[in-house]
Scaffold this active site. Sequence first.
Site, PDB file in Angstrom:
ATOM      1  N   GLU A   1      35.642  40.582  37.796  1.00 38.41           N
ATOM      2  CA  GLU A   1      34.389  40.638  38.571  1.00 38.41           C
ATOM      3  C   GLU A   1      34.266  39.346  39.389  1.00 38.41           C
ATOM      4  O   GLU A   1      33.756  39.326  40.498  1.00 38.41           O
ATOM      5  CB  GLU A   1      33.198  40.779  37.612  1.00 38.41           C
TER       6      GLU A   1
ATOM      7  N   ARG B   1      28.899  47.005  41.034  1.00 37.03           N
ATOM      8  CA  ARG B   1      29.413  45.685  41.468  1.00 37.03           C
ATOM      9  C   ARG B   1      30.200  45.758  42.777  1.00 37.03           C
ATOM     10  O   ARG B   1      31.198  45.052  42.968  1.00 37.03           O
ATOM     11  CB  ARG B   1      30.290  45.032  40.386  1.00 37.03           C
TER      12      ARG B   1
ATOM     13  N   SER C   1      30.061  37.352  33.503  1.00 44.83           N
ATOM     14  CA  SER C   1      31.096  38.269  32.998  1.00 44.83           C
ATOM     15  C   SER C   1      32.339  38.112  33.856  1.00 44.83           C
ATOM     16  O   SER C   1      32.269  38.238  35.079  1.00 44.83           O
ATOM     17  CB  SER C   1      30.624  39.722  33.093  1.00 44.83           C
TER      18      SER C   1
HETATM   19  C1  LIG Z   1      25.641  32.685  33.303  1.00 50.35           C
HETATM   20  C2  LIG Z   1      25.822  33.784  34.317  1.00 50.35           C
HETATM   21  C3  LIG Z   1      25.260  35.033  34.097  1.00 50.35           C
HETATM   22  C4  LIG Z   1      25.412  36.069  35.036  1.00 50.35           C
HETATM   23  N1  LIG Z   1      24.831  37.272  34.797  1.00 50.35           N
HETATM   24  C5  LIG Z   1      24.988  38.273  35.699  1.00 50.35           C
HETATM   25  C6  LIG Z   1      24.363  39.548  35.475  1.00 50.35           C
HETATM   26  O1  LIG Z   1      23.655  39.773  34.498  1.00 50.35           O
HETATM   27  N2  LIG Z   1      24.573  40.516  36.404  1.00 50.35           N
HETATM   28  C7  LIG Z   1      25.336  40.317  37.518  1.00 50.35           C
HETATM   29  O2  LIG Z   1      25.479  41.240  38.329  1.00 50.35           O
HETATM   30  N3  LIG Z   1      25.925  39.124  37.753  1.00 50.35           N
HETATM   31  C8  LIG Z   1      25.779  38.098  36.881  1.00 50.35           C
HETATM   32  N4  LIG Z   1      26.360  36.888  37.115  1.00 50.35           N
HETATM   33  C9  LIG Z   1      27.228  36.711  38.303  1.00 50.35           C
HETATM   34  C10 LIG Z   1      26.495  36.184  39.545  1.00 50.35           C
HETATM   35  O3  LIG Z   1      25.321  35.488  39.192  1.00 50.35           O
HETATM   36  C11 LIG Z   1      26.148  37.326  40.495  1.00 50.35           C
HETATM   37  O4  LIG Z   1      27.320  37.989  40.930  1.00 50.35           O
HETATM   38  C12 LIG Z   1      25.378  36.842  41.739  1.00 50.35           C
HETATM   39  O5  LIG Z   1      24.906  37.963  42.424  1.00 50.35           O
HETATM   40  C13 LIG Z   1      26.225  36.003  42.674  1.00 50.35           C
HETATM   41  O6  LIG Z   1      25.358  35.420  43.647  1.00 50.35           O
HETATM   42  P1  LIG Z   1      25.737  34.036  44.343  1.00 50.35           P
HETATM   43  O7  LIG Z   1      24.688  33.700  45.326  1.00 50.35           O
HETATM   44  O8  LIG Z   1      26.009  32.998  43.304  1.00 50.35           O
HETATM   45  O9  LIG Z   1      27.068  34.443  45.074  1.00 50.35           O
HETATM   46  P2  LIG Z   1      28.402  33.596  45.239  1.00 50.35           P
HETATM   47  O10 LIG Z   1      29.045  33.401  43.902  1.00 50.35           O
HETATM   48  O11 LIG Z   1      28.154  32.389  46.040  1.00 50.35           O
HETATM   49  O12 LIG Z   1      29.277  34.622  46.069  1.00 50.35           O
HETATM   50  C14 LIG Z   1      29.739  35.838  45.505  1.00 50.35           C
HETATM   51  C15 LIG Z   1      30.384  36.665  46.617  1.00 50.35           C
HETATM   52  O13 LIG Z   1      29.362  37.057  47.524  1.00 50.35           O
HETATM   53  C16 LIG Z   1      29.657  36.617  48.846  1.00 50.35           C
HETATM   54  N5  LIG Z   1      28.367  36.232  49.449  1.00 50.35           N
HETATM   55  C17 LIG Z   1      27.407  35.434  48.906  1.00 50.35           C
HETATM   56  N6  LIG Z   1      26.338  35.363  49.723  1.00 50.35           N
HETATM   57  C18 LIG Z   1      26.638  36.118  50.815  1.00 50.35           C
HETATM   58  C19 LIG Z   1      25.940  36.427  52.018  1.00 50.35           C
HETATM   59  N7  LIG Z   1      24.706  35.967  52.280  1.00 50.35           N
HETATM   60  N8  LIG Z   1      26.555  37.237  52.932  1.00 50.35           N
HETATM   61  C20 LIG Z   1      27.802  37.730  52.683  1.00 50.35           C
HETATM   62  N9  LIG Z   1      28.499  37.468  51.571  1.00 50.35           N
HETATM   63  C21 LIG Z   1      27.928  36.673  50.634  1.00 50.35           C
HETATM   64  C22 LIG Z   1      30.626  35.457  48.683  1.00 50.35           C
HETATM   65  O14 LIG Z   1      31.480  35.338  49.798  1.00 50.35           O
HETATM   66  C23 LIG Z   1      31.382  35.871  47.428  1.00 50.35           C
HETATM   67  O15 LIG Z   1      32.481  36.718  47.741  1.00 50.35           O
HETATM   68  C24 LIG Z   1      26.191  35.832  36.205  1.00 50.35           C
HETATM   69  C25 LIG Z   1      26.740  34.561  36.431  1.00 50.35           C
HETATM   70  C26 LIG Z   1      26.563  33.545  35.511  1.00 50.35           C
HETATM   71  C27 LIG Z   1      27.140  32.183  35.788  1.00 50.35           C
END
Ligand SMILES: Cc1cc2nc3c(=O)[nH]c(=O)nc-3n(C[C@H](O)[C@H](O)[C@H](O)COP(=O)(O)OP(=O)(O)OC[C@H]3O[C@@H](n4cnc5c(N)ncnc54)[C@H](O)[C@@H]3O)c2cc1C
Length: 300
Positions: free
Chosen positions: A292, A172, A222
Amino acid sequence: MLDREKLLAITDNVVFDEDMKKHTSFRIGGTADAFVSVTSALEIEKIICFCADTETPYMIMGNGSNILVSDKGIRGVVIHIGNGMSKCRIEGCDVYADAGILMSALSKKLLEANLTGFEFASGIPGTLGGGIFMNAGAYGGELKDIIESVTFICPDGIIKTETAENLGFAYRRSMFTEGGYVILSCKLRLREGNYEDIKAMMADFNSRRTEKQPLNLPSAGSTFKRPEGYFAGKLIQDAGLMGYSIGGAQVSEKHAGFVVNTGGASAADVTNLIKHIQNTVNEKFGVWLEPEVRLAGEGE
Ligand SMILES: Cc1cc2nc3c(=O)[nH]c(=O)nc-3n(C[C@H](O)[C@H](O)[C@H](O)COP(=O)(O)OP(=O)(O)OC[C@H]3O[C@@H](n4cnc5c(N)ncnc54)[C@H](O)[C@@H]3O)c2cc1C
């Protein structure tokens, strides 16, 4: 103070005073001064230059599935990398994808191309950029395992492409979590597979998710990272906190590793619940849980 006129001269894709509840899976957060859904690297660079010139803060956001936005909201500009930057090209086993593509959408394209290796990510509700930032993973897979290289904007404004081994990937974590980088696109390396096998694996992972996770309530997945040698959910459950709530924020009754919004939770409810969980688990088991979920926005 945000210079709205000047920002409007750079981009049409801006909404002012945007409610961040609409853009986060937690359905929590105040307003962002400006929310720009970008469509190109050039547009991002112009916005970053504007922010530097006018001393305006900015933050990058993908699908908002791992972010808790504060109740006071976000000052400055949110650069949203989503649908507007979501192209994908497949050449044999090499996949060139933009940061804004949803991992669920990409997994469908890879299934159609009979490419295996990405199934683990098909149910993670984020963009590829957010996934790379977090080195997202599930069911034994992590994005770092299939990333060949990533193209990104450095804190000094230079666009670079680096291979995976130079990107500081760990559980992570990545070089990008140090801050100041913008992930634009990446090259993934997958393997040839069988359509039915890939489809079955995706269906299996997704049914395990539906069975174990509280997907009917808003959350950010999580809440805590997995502490070495333990499972966060088990520690929280064993500490007797399953179902414990503060305001509208609750330790899920289905999976103690998730804090859920049972309706109208504030960011303060969630952060207070997180602190309570950390202190209780630490007192009982001597383990400090690291969130996380990433906090964003103006502090209280
Ligand atoms: C129901 C549910 C289940 C989930 N299951 C998992 C799982 O199984 N495994 C897991 O790892 N995660 C899981 N997650 C967490 C989440 O989906 C992941 O961390 C995902 O990778 C976040 O992507 P996002 O586009 O939503 O990022 P965001 O939430 O929009 O951003 C997360 C971080 O990344 C940065 N960021 C986003 N895009 C960029 C970019 N292009 N350039 C630079 N920085 C950037 C943001 O500034 C922020 O700090 C889950 C979430 C939910 C709601």
